[in-house]
Scaffold this motif. Structure first.
Motif, PDB file in Angstrom:
ATOM      1  N   ILE A 102      -5.229   5.971 -14.228  1.00  0.00           N
ATOM      2  CA  ILE A 102      -4.720   5.065 -15.460  1.00  0.00           C
ATOM      3  C   ILE A 102      -3.924   3.890 -14.906  1.00  0.00           C
ATOM      4  CG2 ILE A 102      -2.848   5.275 -17.409  1.00  0.00           C
ATOM      5  CD1 ILE A 102      -3.119   8.123 -17.562  1.00  0.00           C
ATOM      6  N   LYS A 103      -4.509   2.594 -15.288  1.00  0.00           N
ATOM      7  CA  LYS A 103      -3.734   1.426 -14.949  1.00  0.00           C
ATOM      8  C   LYS A 103      -2.666   0.905 -15.783  1.00  0.00           C
ATOM      9  CE  LYS A 103      -8.193  -0.117 -12.819  1.00  0.00           C
ATOM     10  NZ  LYS A 103      -9.462  -1.187 -12.924  1.00  0.00           N
ATOM     11  N   GLY A 104      -1.868   0.378 -15.264  1.00  0.00           N
ATOM     12  CA  GLY A 104      -0.468  -0.133 -16.022  1.00  0.00           C
ATOM     13  C   GLY A 104      -1.198  -1.780 -16.560  1.00  0.00           C
ATOM     14  N   ASP A 105      -1.973  -2.216 -15.696  1.00  0.00           N
ATOM     15  CA  ASP A 105      -2.623  -3.680 -15.817  1.00  0.00           C
ATOM     16  C   ASP A 105      -3.912  -3.458 -15.853  1.00  0.00           C
ATOM     17  OD1 ASP A 105      -3.144  -6.440 -15.894  1.00  0.00           O
ATOM     18  OD2 ASP A 105      -1.893  -6.927 -14.569  1.00  0.00           O
ATOM     19  N   LYS A 106      -4.559  -3.880 -17.100  1.00  0.00           N
ATOM     20  CA  LYS A 106      -6.020  -3.700 -17.436  1.00  0.00           C
ATOM     21  C   LYS A 106      -6.778  -4.759 -16.423  1.00  0.00           C
ATOM     22  CE  LYS A 106      -5.821   0.219 -19.737  1.00  0.00           C
ATOM     23  NZ  LYS A 106      -5.661   1.433 -19.242  1.00  0.00           N
ATOM     24  N   SER A 107      -6.219  -5.883 -16.180  1.00  0.00           N
ATOM     25  CA  SER A 107      -6.938  -6.889 -15.651  1.00  0.00           C
ATOM     26  C   SER A 107      -7.171  -6.715 -14.085  1.00  0.00           C
ATOM     27  CB  SER A 107      -5.939  -8.122 -15.648  1.00  0.00           C
ATOM     28  OG  SER A 107      -4.704  -8.105 -14.873  1.00  0.00           O
ATOM     29  N   ILE A 108      -6.339  -5.593 -13.478  1.00  0.00           N
ATOM     30  CA  ILE A 108      -6.593  -5.200 -12.080  1.00  0.00           C
ATOM     31  C   ILE A 108      -7.966  -4.802 -12.048  1.00  0.00           C
ATOM     32  CG2 ILE A 108      -5.709  -4.035 -10.153  1.00  0.00           C
ATOM     33  CD1 ILE A 108      -2.978  -4.232 -11.161  1.00  0.00           C
ATOM     34  N   GLU A 109      -8.830  -5.105 -11.365  1.00  0.00           N
ATOM     35  CA  GLU A 109     -10.419  -4.621 -11.445  1.00  0.00           C
ATOM     36  C   GLU A 109     -10.371  -3.671 -10.296  1.00  0.00           C
ATOM     37  OE1 GLU A 109     -14.943  -6.187 -10.275  1.00  0.00           O
ATOM     38  OE2 GLU A 109     -13.501  -7.568 -11.257  1.00  0.00           O
ATOM     39  N   ARG A 110      -9.892  -3.711  -9.359  1.00  0.00           N
ATOM     40  CA  ARG A 110      -9.985  -2.719  -7.862  1.00  0.00           C
ATOM     41  C   ARG A 110      -8.799  -2.257  -7.591  1.00  0.00           C
ATOM     42  NH1 ARG A 110     -13.161   1.120  -6.362  1.00  0.00           N
ATOM     43  NH2 ARG A 110     -14.686  -0.149  -7.149  1.00  0.00           N
ATOM     44  N   LEU A 111      -8.394  -1.245  -7.531  1.00  0.00           N
ATOM     45  CA  LEU A 111      -7.099  -0.467  -6.956  1.00  0.00           C
ATOM     46  C   LEU A 111      -7.518  -0.195  -5.433  1.00  0.00           C
ATOM     47  CD1 LEU A 111      -6.349   1.800  -9.937  1.00  0.00           C
ATOM     48  CD2 LEU A 111      -5.138  -0.351  -9.312  1.00  0.00           C
ATOM     49  N   TRP A 112      -6.242  -0.308  -4.875  1.00  0.00           N
ATOM     50  CA  TRP A 112      -6.283  -0.170  -3.358  1.00  0.00           C
ATOM     51  C   TRP A 112      -4.929   0.673  -3.115  1.00  0.00           C
ATOM     52  CZ3 TRP A 112      -9.568  -1.620   0.531  1.00  0.00           C
ATOM     53  CH2 TRP A 112     -10.799  -2.437   0.099  1.00  0.00           C
ATOM     54  N   TYR A 113      -4.966   1.778  -2.167  1.00  0.00           N
ATOM     55  CA  TYR A 113      -3.980   2.498  -1.865  1.00  0.00           C
ATOM     56  C   TYR A 113      -3.312   2.434  -0.284  1.00  0.00           C
ATOM     57  CZ  TYR A 113      -1.177   6.865  -1.377  1.00  0.00           C
ATOM     58  OH  TYR A 113       0.094   7.567  -1.158  1.00  0.00           O
ATOM     59  N   GLY A 114      -2.115   2.469  -0.248  1.00  0.00           N
ATOM     60  CA  GLY A 114      -1.512   2.320   1.217  1.00  0.00           C
ATOM     61  C   GLY A 114      -1.225   1.338   1.914  1.00  0.00           C
ATOM     62  N   PHE A 115      -0.994   0.159   1.023  1.00  0.00           N
ATOM     63  CA  PHE A 115      -0.451  -1.128   1.732  1.00  0.00           C
ATOM     64  C   PHE A 115       0.704  -1.007   2.392  1.00  0.00           C
ATOM     65  CE2 PHE A 115      -3.062  -3.496  -1.556  1.00  0.00           C
ATOM     66  CZ  PHE A 115      -4.272  -3.702  -0.619  1.00  0.00           C
ATOM     67  N   CYS A 116       1.606  -0.135   1.750  1.00  0.00           N
ATOM     68  CA  CYS A 116       2.955   0.049   2.275  1.00  0.00           C
ATOM     69  C   CYS A 116       2.907   0.741   3.712  1.00  0.00           C
ATOM     70  CB  CYS A 116       4.071   0.911   1.503  1.00  0.00           C
ATOM     71  SG  CYS A 116       3.042   2.482   0.961  1.00  0.00           S
ATOM     72  N   ARG A 117       1.849   1.323   4.131  1.00  0.00           N
ATOM     73  CA  ARG A 117       1.598   2.014   5.271  1.00  0.00           C
ATOM     74  C   ARG A 117       1.023   1.539   6.489  1.00  0.00           C
ATOM     75  NH1 ARG A 117      -0.842   5.602   2.475  1.00  0.00           N
ATOM     76  NH2 ARG A 117      -2.163   6.068   4.177  1.00  0.00           N
ATOM     77  N   ILE A 118       0.752   0.249   6.043  1.00  0.00           N
ATOM     78  CA  ILE A 118       0.025  -0.644   7.220  1.00  0.00           C
ATOM     79  C   ILE A 118       1.063  -1.242   8.211  1.00  0.00           C
ATOM     80  CG2 ILE A 118      -1.131  -2.735   7.559  1.00  0.00           C
ATOM     81  CD1 ILE A 118      -2.594  -2.525   4.923  1.00  0.00           C
ATOM     82  N   ASN A 119       0.650  -0.932   9.265  1.00  0.00           N
ATOM     83  CA  ASN A 119       1.745  -1.792  10.585  1.00  0.00           C
ATOM     84  C   ASN A 119       1.066  -3.132  10.839  1.00  0.00           C
ATOM     85  OD1 ASN A 119      -0.307  -1.309  12.211  1.00  0.00           O
ATOM     86  ND2 ASN A 119       0.595   0.403  13.300  1.00  0.00           N
ATOM     87  N   THR A 120       1.163  -3.507  11.946  1.00  0.00           N
ATOM     88  CA  THR A 120       0.812  -4.949  12.317  1.00  0.00           C
ATOM     89  C   THR A 120      -0.383  -4.898  13.017  1.00  0.00           C
ATOM     90  OG1 THR A 120       1.931  -4.491  14.662  1.00  0.00           O
ATOM     91  CG2 THR A 120       3.414  -5.510  12.844  1.00  0.00           C
ATOM     92  N   SER A 121      -1.053  -3.756  12.960  1.00  0.00           N
ATOM     93  CA  SER A 121      -2.354  -3.911  13.654  1.00  0.00           C
ATOM     94  C   SER A 121      -3.565  -4.615  12.949  1.00  0.00           C
ATOM     95  CB  SER A 121      -2.916  -2.279  13.467  1.00  0.00           C
ATOM     96  OG  SER A 121      -4.299  -2.160  13.874  1.00  0.00           O
ATOM     97  N   ASP A 122      -4.453  -5.010  13.730  1.00  0.00           N
ATOM     98  CA  ASP A 122      -5.532  -5.862  13.160  1.00  0.00           C
ATOM     99  C   ASP A 122      -6.528  -5.139  12.894  1.00  0.00           C
ATOM    100  OD1 ASP A 122      -3.812  -8.440  13.375  1.00  0.00           O
ATOM    101  OD2 ASP A 122      -4.906  -8.625  15.334  1.00  0.00           O
ATOM    102  N   ARG A 123      -6.698  -3.844  12.982  1.00  0.00           N
ATOM    103  CA  ARG A 123      -7.695  -3.135  12.697  1.00  0.00           C
ATOM    104  C   ARG A 123      -7.285  -1.846  11.669  1.00  0.00           C
ATOM    105  NH1 ARG A 123      -9.602   1.976  13.852  1.00  0.00           N
ATOM    106  NH2 ARG A 123      -7.765   2.438  14.901  1.00  0.00           N
ATOM    107  N   LEU A 124      -7.836  -2.081  10.548  1.00  0.00           N
ATOM    108  CA  LEU A 124      -7.605  -0.994   9.474  1.00  0.00           C
ATOM    109  C   LEU A 124      -8.836  -0.025   9.175  1.00  0.00           C
ATOM    110  CD1 LEU A 124      -5.695  -3.174   7.003  1.00  0.00           C
ATOM    111  CD2 LEU A 124      -4.650  -1.345   8.589  1.00  0.00           C
TER     112      LEU A 124
END
Length: 168
Positions: free
Chosen positions: A34-56
């Motif tokens: 369930i999206k709170g904002d229907k204009s968001i086409e694609r959801l991504w999860y986990g940005f808060c856990r990205i460190n400074t690595s250049d490889r994801l």
């Protein structure tokens, strides 16, 4: 019964909720989002856990992303043609589920390759469907990350590996 997964944006605001069924069976809808904002086409999860690595690493689902370092989920499979700003300048390795008999998965991996993405093509020694199942089968995070790194390909090599891997 469902596990509720909050999906947040880069400002740590909840923008969607995903419910994953805890029951197994063909009659159960596995995921409800369930999206709170229907204009968001694609959801991504986990940005808060990205460190400074250049490889994801980029996996399909939020639960799989929790088992690996420097990993985000695309909340469902897509072709990798558009990635959000927080990861746009990173080296991405797309780690799609290990389903060589699934035509949709094979098509999406082909699209990822055609869009210039690096993909993990699972070796035949891996029989589990996804990262979660691999962890349940006692693979460690370190083992999985080593397997992914050793089996990541791009360009013509990725196309060849995909042809060898697929079973349809």
């Amino acid at each position: 019964e469902r596990l509720i997964i909050p999906i947040v944006n880069t400002k740590n605001e909840v923008i969607a909720l995903q419910g994953r069924s805890l029951e197994s069976g063909t009659d159960t809808i596995r995921y409800i989002t369930i999206k709170g904002d229907k204009s968001i086409e694609r959801l991504w999860y986990g940005f808060c856990r990205i460190n400074t690595s250049d490889r994801l690493l980029v996996v399909e689902g939020p639960i799989d992303s929790l088992f690996l370092d420097d990993c985000v989920a695309m909340v469902g499979i897509n072709d990798g043609s558009v990635v959000p700003d927080p990861i746009k300048d990173k080296t991405l390795i797309f780690v799609v589920d290990n389903e060589p008999r699934n035509k949709q998965v094979i098509t999406q991996i082909g699209k990822l390759i055609n869009n210039g993405r690096t993909v993990c093509i699972w070796p035949s020694s891996i029989v589990q469907k996804d990262i979660n199942d691999m962890v349940l089968s006692n693979y460690t995070k370190e083992e999985l990350q080593t397997i992914i790194k050793a089996n990541s390909y791009s360009g013509i090599e990725a196309k060849l590996k995909l042809q060898q891997w697929k079973k349809v």
